[in-house]
Write a protein that holds these residues in place. Structure first.
Motif, PDB file in Angstrom:
ATOM      1  N   PRO A  45     -19.557  -2.167  -5.321  1.00  0.00           N
ATOM      2  CA  PRO A  45     -18.498  -0.811  -4.761  1.00  0.00           C
ATOM      3  C   PRO A  45     -17.360  -1.652  -4.079  1.00  0.00           C
ATOM      4  O   PRO A  45     -17.230  -2.691  -4.144  1.00  0.00           O
ATOM      5  CB  PRO A  45     -19.469  -0.576  -3.585  1.00  0.00           C
ATOM      6  N   VAL A  46     -15.980  -1.471  -4.937  1.00  0.00           N
ATOM      7  CA  VAL A  46     -14.947  -1.120  -4.037  1.00  0.00           C
ATOM      8  C   VAL A  46     -14.783  -0.631  -2.676  1.00  0.00           C
ATOM      9  O   VAL A  46     -14.051   0.515  -2.802  1.00  0.00           O
ATOM     10  CB  VAL A  46     -13.346  -1.231  -4.876  1.00  0.00           C
ATOM     11  N   VAL A  47     -14.270  -0.832  -1.798  1.00  0.00           N
ATOM     12  CA  VAL A  47     -13.902  -0.357  -0.314  1.00  0.00           C
ATOM     13  C   VAL A  47     -12.400  -0.582   0.666  1.00  0.00           C
ATOM     14  O   VAL A  47     -12.210  -1.476   0.371  1.00  0.00           O
ATOM     15  CB  VAL A  47     -15.303  -0.372   0.905  1.00  0.00           C
ATOM     16  N   VAL A  48     -11.884   0.486   0.612  1.00  0.00           N
ATOM     17  CA  VAL A  48     -10.833  -0.061   1.234  1.00  0.00           C
ATOM     18  C   VAL A  48     -10.956   1.303   3.111  1.00  0.00           C
ATOM     19  O   VAL A  48     -10.567   1.767   2.637  1.00  0.00           O
ATOM     20  CB  VAL A  48      -9.374   0.664   0.665  1.00  0.00           C
ATOM     21  N   ASP A  49      -9.980   0.174   3.715  1.00  0.00           N
ATOM     22  CA  ASP A  49     -10.693   0.691   4.957  1.00  0.00           C
ATOM     23  C   ASP A  49      -8.674   0.658   5.313  1.00  0.00           C
ATOM     24  O   ASP A  49      -7.955  -0.580   5.182  1.00  0.00           O
ATOM     25  CB  ASP A  49     -11.008   0.196   6.288  1.00  0.00           C
ATOM     26  N   LEU A  50      -8.091   2.163   4.666  1.00  0.00           N
ATOM     27  CA  LEU A  50      -6.627   2.169   6.038  1.00  0.00           C
ATOM     28  C   LEU A  50      -6.124   2.096   6.905  1.00  0.00           C
ATOM     29  O   LEU A  50      -6.945   3.114   7.750  1.00  0.00           O
ATOM     30  CB  LEU A  50      -5.793   3.305   5.511  1.00  0.00           C
ATOM     31  N   CYS A  51      -5.120   1.941   7.851  1.00  0.00           N
ATOM     32  CA  CYS A  51      -5.128   1.939   9.096  1.00  0.00           C
ATOM     33  C   CYS A  51      -6.539   1.322  10.274  1.00  0.00           C
ATOM     34  O   CYS A  51      -7.511   1.953  11.178  1.00  0.00           O
ATOM     35  CB  CYS A  51      -5.037   3.506  10.341  1.00  0.00           C
ATOM     36  N   THR A  52      -6.540   0.158   9.936  1.00  0.00           N
ATOM     37  CA  THR A  52      -7.922  -0.587  10.083  1.00  0.00           C
ATOM     38  C   THR A  52      -7.743  -0.924  12.402  1.00  0.00           C
ATOM     39  O   THR A  52      -9.148  -1.138  11.996  1.00  0.00           O
ATOM     40  CB  THR A  52      -8.290  -1.274   9.359  1.00  0.00           C
ATOM     41  N   GLY A  53      -7.060  -1.275  11.909  1.00  0.00           N
ATOM     42  CA  GLY A  53      -7.731  -1.025  14.030  1.00  0.00           C
ATOM     43  C   GLY A  53      -7.871  -2.270  14.293  1.00  0.00           C
ATOM     44  O   GLY A  53      -7.339  -3.225  13.329  1.00  0.00           O
ATOM     45  N   SER A  54      -8.942  -1.702  15.419  1.00  0.00           N
ATOM     46  CA  SER A  54      -9.592  -3.016  14.735  1.00  0.00           C
ATOM     47  C   SER A  54     -10.874  -3.791  14.326  1.00  0.00           C
ATOM     48  O   SER A  54     -11.451  -4.748  14.250  1.00  0.00           O
ATOM     49  CB  SER A  54     -10.589  -2.807  16.533  1.00  0.00           C
ATOM     50  N   GLY A  55     -10.611  -3.197  12.990  1.00  0.00           N
ATOM     51  CA  GLY A  55     -11.372  -3.674  11.959  1.00  0.00           C
ATOM     52  C   GLY A  55     -12.631  -3.371  11.901  1.00  0.00           C
ATOM     53  O   GLY A  55     -13.571  -3.463  11.459  1.00  0.00           O
ATOM     54  N   VAL A  64     -23.311  -2.797   3.766  1.00  0.00           N
ATOM     55  CA  VAL A  64     -23.160  -2.816   2.017  1.00  0.00           C
ATOM     56  C   VAL A  64     -22.996  -4.746   2.017  1.00  0.00           C
ATOM     57  O   VAL A  64     -21.436  -4.791   1.356  1.00  0.00           O
ATOM     58  CB  VAL A  64     -22.087  -1.865   1.655  1.00  0.00           C
ATOM     59  N   PRO A  65     -23.633  -5.645   1.985  1.00  0.00           N
ATOM     60  CA  PRO A  65     -23.168  -6.847   2.174  1.00  0.00           C
ATOM     61  C   PRO A  65     -22.465  -7.193   0.509  1.00  0.00           C
ATOM     62  O   PRO A  65     -21.707  -8.181   0.493  1.00  0.00           O
ATOM     63  CB  PRO A  65     -24.243  -7.594   2.338  1.00  0.00           C
ATOM     64  N   GLY A  66     -22.742  -6.159  -0.316  1.00  0.00           N
ATOM     65  CA  GLY A  66     -22.334  -6.273  -1.688  1.00  0.00           C
ATOM     66  C   GLY A  66     -21.073  -5.897  -2.095  1.00  0.00           C
ATOM     67  O   GLY A  66     -20.747  -6.207  -2.899  1.00  0.00           O
ATOM     68  N   ALA A  67     -20.265  -4.775  -1.544  1.00  0.00           N
ATOM     69  CA  ALA A  67     -19.457  -4.622  -1.101  1.00  0.00           C
ATOM     70  C   ALA A  67     -17.976  -5.223  -1.336  1.00  0.00           C
ATOM     71  O   ALA A  67     -17.929  -6.146  -0.770  1.00  0.00           O
ATOM     72  CB  ALA A  67     -19.090  -3.391  -0.547  1.00  0.00           C
ATOM     73  N   VAL A  68     -16.632  -5.020  -1.690  1.00  0.00           N
ATOM     74  CA  VAL A  68     -16.077  -6.300  -1.447  1.00  0.00           C
ATOM     75  C   VAL A  68     -15.286  -4.313  -0.898  1.00  0.00           C
ATOM     76  O   VAL A  68     -14.386  -3.753  -1.079  1.00  0.00           O
ATOM     77  CB  VAL A  68     -15.463  -5.655  -3.215  1.00  0.00           C
ATOM     78  N   VAL A  69     -14.136  -5.280   0.345  1.00  0.00           N
ATOM     79  CA  VAL A  69     -13.567  -4.372   1.648  1.00  0.00           C
ATOM     80  C   VAL A  69     -12.490  -5.045   1.657  1.00  0.00           C
ATOM     81  O   VAL A  69     -12.009  -6.377   1.489  1.00  0.00           O
ATOM     82  CB  VAL A  69     -14.540  -4.264   2.762  1.00  0.00           C
ATOM     83  N   HIS A  70     -11.660  -4.246   1.805  1.00  0.00           N
ATOM     84  CA  HIS A  70      -9.868  -4.303   2.167  1.00  0.00           C
ATOM     85  C   HIS A  70      -9.792  -3.706   2.817  1.00  0.00           C
ATOM     86  O   HIS A  70     -10.005  -1.981   3.245  1.00  0.00           O
ATOM     87  CB  HIS A  70      -9.098  -3.874   0.655  1.00  0.00           C
ATOM     88  N   ALA A  71      -9.086  -3.561   3.623  1.00  0.00           N
ATOM     89  CA  ALA A  71      -8.140  -3.417   4.866  1.00  0.00           C
ATOM     90  C   ALA A  71      -6.770  -3.477   5.821  1.00  0.00           C
ATOM     91  O   ALA A  71      -6.747  -4.597   5.219  1.00  0.00           O
ATOM     92  CB  ALA A  71      -9.158  -3.583   6.104  1.00  0.00           C
ATOM     93  N   VAL A  72      -6.574  -2.753   5.779  1.00  0.00           N
ATOM     94  CA  VAL A  72      -4.795  -2.706   6.045  1.00  0.00           C
ATOM     95  C   VAL A  72      -4.440  -2.251   7.816  1.00  0.00           C
ATOM     96  O   VAL A  72      -4.794  -1.306   7.742  1.00  0.00           O
ATOM     97  CB  VAL A  72      -4.149  -2.292   5.067  1.00  0.00           C
ATOM     98  N   GLU A  73      -3.459  -2.681   8.378  1.00  0.00           N
ATOM     99  CA  GLU A  73      -3.207  -2.319   9.194  1.00  0.00           C
ATOM    100  C   GLU A  73      -1.687  -3.258   9.194  1.00  0.00           C
ATOM    101  O   GLU A  73      -1.097  -3.697   8.811  1.00  0.00           O
ATOM    102  CB  GLU A  73      -3.561  -2.839  10.870  1.00  0.00           C
ATOM    103  N   LEU A  74      -0.721  -2.187  10.332  1.00  0.00           N
ATOM    104  CA  LEU A  74       0.486  -1.817  10.234  1.00  0.00           C
ATOM    105  C   LEU A  74       1.774  -2.163  11.830  1.00  0.00           C
ATOM    106  O   LEU A  74       1.505  -3.321  11.827  1.00  0.00           O
ATOM    107  CB  LEU A  74       1.534  -0.239  10.355  1.00  0.00           C
ATOM    108  N   ASP A  75       0.368  -2.069  12.200  1.00  0.00           N
ATOM    109  CA  ASP A  75       0.477  -2.581  13.864  1.00  0.00           C
ATOM    110  C   ASP A  75       0.235  -4.276  14.238  1.00  0.00           C
ATOM    111  O   ASP A  75      -0.421  -4.311  13.869  1.00  0.00           O
ATOM    112  CB  ASP A  75       0.306  -1.595  14.783  1.00  0.00           C
ATOM    113  N   GLU A  76       1.534  -5.567  14.195  1.00  0.00           N
ATOM    114  CA  GLU A  76       0.999  -6.501  14.537  1.00  0.00           C
ATOM    115  C   GLU A  76       0.089  -7.290  15.629  1.00  0.00           C
ATOM    116  O   GLU A  76      -1.090  -7.963  15.105  1.00  0.00           O
ATOM    117  CB  GLU A  76       2.517  -7.312  14.635  1.00  0.00           C
ATOM    118  N   PRO A  77       0.217  -6.497  16.821  1.00  0.00           N
ATOM    119  CA  PRO A  77      -0.582  -6.985  18.180  1.00  0.00           C
ATOM    120  C   PRO A  77      -1.781  -6.367  17.378  1.00  0.00           C
ATOM    121  O   PRO A  77      -3.069  -6.940  17.295  1.00  0.00           O
ATOM    122  CB  PRO A  77      -0.174  -6.000  18.513  1.00  0.00           C
ATOM    123  N   ALA A  78      -2.412  -5.162  16.404  1.00  0.00           N
ATOM    124  CA  ALA A  78      -3.662  -5.076  16.178  1.00  0.00           C
ATOM    125  C   ALA A  78      -3.620  -5.653  15.721  1.00  0.00           C
ATOM    126  O   ALA A  78      -5.583  -5.976  15.084  1.00  0.00           O
ATOM    127  CB  ALA A  78      -3.222  -3.239  15.261  1.00  0.00           C
TER     128      ALA A  78
END
Length: 283
Positions: free
Chosen positions: A116-126, A136-150
């Motif tokens: 499964p392909v999963v995307v988390d937008l506005c991930t913050g702390s992750g 779900v150890p078999g998942a392909v997970v992507h995440a993005v965060e806009l704020d540099e400190p976060a």
């Protein structure tokens, strides 16, 4: 100077309660366990609090009374089965968001025949991305965060995972994944700008405002999310996103109004308050 555990806790609870802290007993015990290097469940085994620990504890109680988040003081937040490093510059994950993560984990787990392909937008702390990768150890997970400190906090939290973390705007992120995502999650900013005074001091004064406020009605980021999700998800893919408890009708309406989605549903948190919306991209 030392003090008995019972007396030290009683005094700390009284200070926190007077300061308006919502959970004075819990927070006083957590902070005492933190300075003693033990767990809250082991505190009854402590009779006397040494003077050095007492000094450190008094300083932490003073900061908590000023409404500095508990997790900033301990440096740790727990989310489902994972531990996260948190502090100034990142949104502290809330327990209610665990329900959104649980929904996403269930959805990813039912994908068959491929990863499964999963995307988390506005991930913050992750937090959500890490929980999904953990469960779900078999998942392909992507995440993005806009704020540099976060983003830096997310880097720290996701460094021991295979999550593809990027720095960027959810409105334009993951052009390389268009039409391929099975499950998309997001905890976007959703507080109306004029609701400033109603926000708890811990969030208003310490969480990044980029993670909190979203236009006059609080729905600006959700509108952007709807458009981006429609491009990222594969046909029949699903999205889940958090919103304010007052947006139980308005947030789903953003999705139903476009005609691009089916199975648009809202879900309550454990207190029965409207908390997150899910939808499926029409085939």
């Amino acid at each position: 100077m030392t003090g008995t555990r019972r007396a030290v806790l009683t005094g700390a609870v009284a200070r926190l309660r007077e300061a308006g802290v919502a959970s004075p007993e819990h927070d006083a015990a957590e902070l005492l366990a933190h300075v003693l290097g033990t767990s809250r469940s082991q505190l009854p085994l402590v009779d006397e609090v040494p003077s050095e620990a007492l000094t450190a504890y008094d300083a932490l109680i003073a900061r908590r009374a000023e409404r500095e988040p508990l997790q900033h003081l301990t440096g740790t937040a727990y989310f489902r089965h994972v531990e996260l490093a948190v502090g100034p510059g990142v949104f502290v994950p809330r327990p209610e968001t665990e329900l959104l993560a649980g929904w996403a984990i269930e959805q990813a787990a039912v994908v068959t025949g491929r990863a499964p392909v999963v995307v988390d937008l506005c991930t913050g702390s992750g937090a959500v991305a890490k929980a999904i990768a953990d469960e779900v150890p078999g998942a392909v997970v992507h995440a993005v965060e806009l704020d540099e400190p976060a983003h830096q906090w997310a880097e720290r939290n996701l460094s021991d995972t295979a999550v593809d973390l990027r720095l960027g705007d959810m409105a334009t992120a993951f052009d390389d994944l268009l039409g391929t995502v099975d499950v998309l999650t997001c905890n976007p900013p959703y507080i109306p700008l004029d609701a400033w005074e109603s926000v708890a001091a811990e969030a208003r004064d310490h969480d990044p405002h980029l993670a909190l406020f979203s236009g006059a009605d609080g729905l600006d980021a959700i509108r952007v999310l709807e458009r981006r999700a429609a491009l990222l998800l594969r046909s029949g893919g699903v999205i889940g996103f958090e919103h304010a408890d007052a947006q139980g009708e308005a947030a789903p309406a953003v999705f139903t109004a476009t005609g691009r989605w089916t199975d648009v549903r809202d879900h309550p948190d454990l207190a029965g308050r409207a908390r997150f919306t899910t939808a499926r991209l029409a085939r």
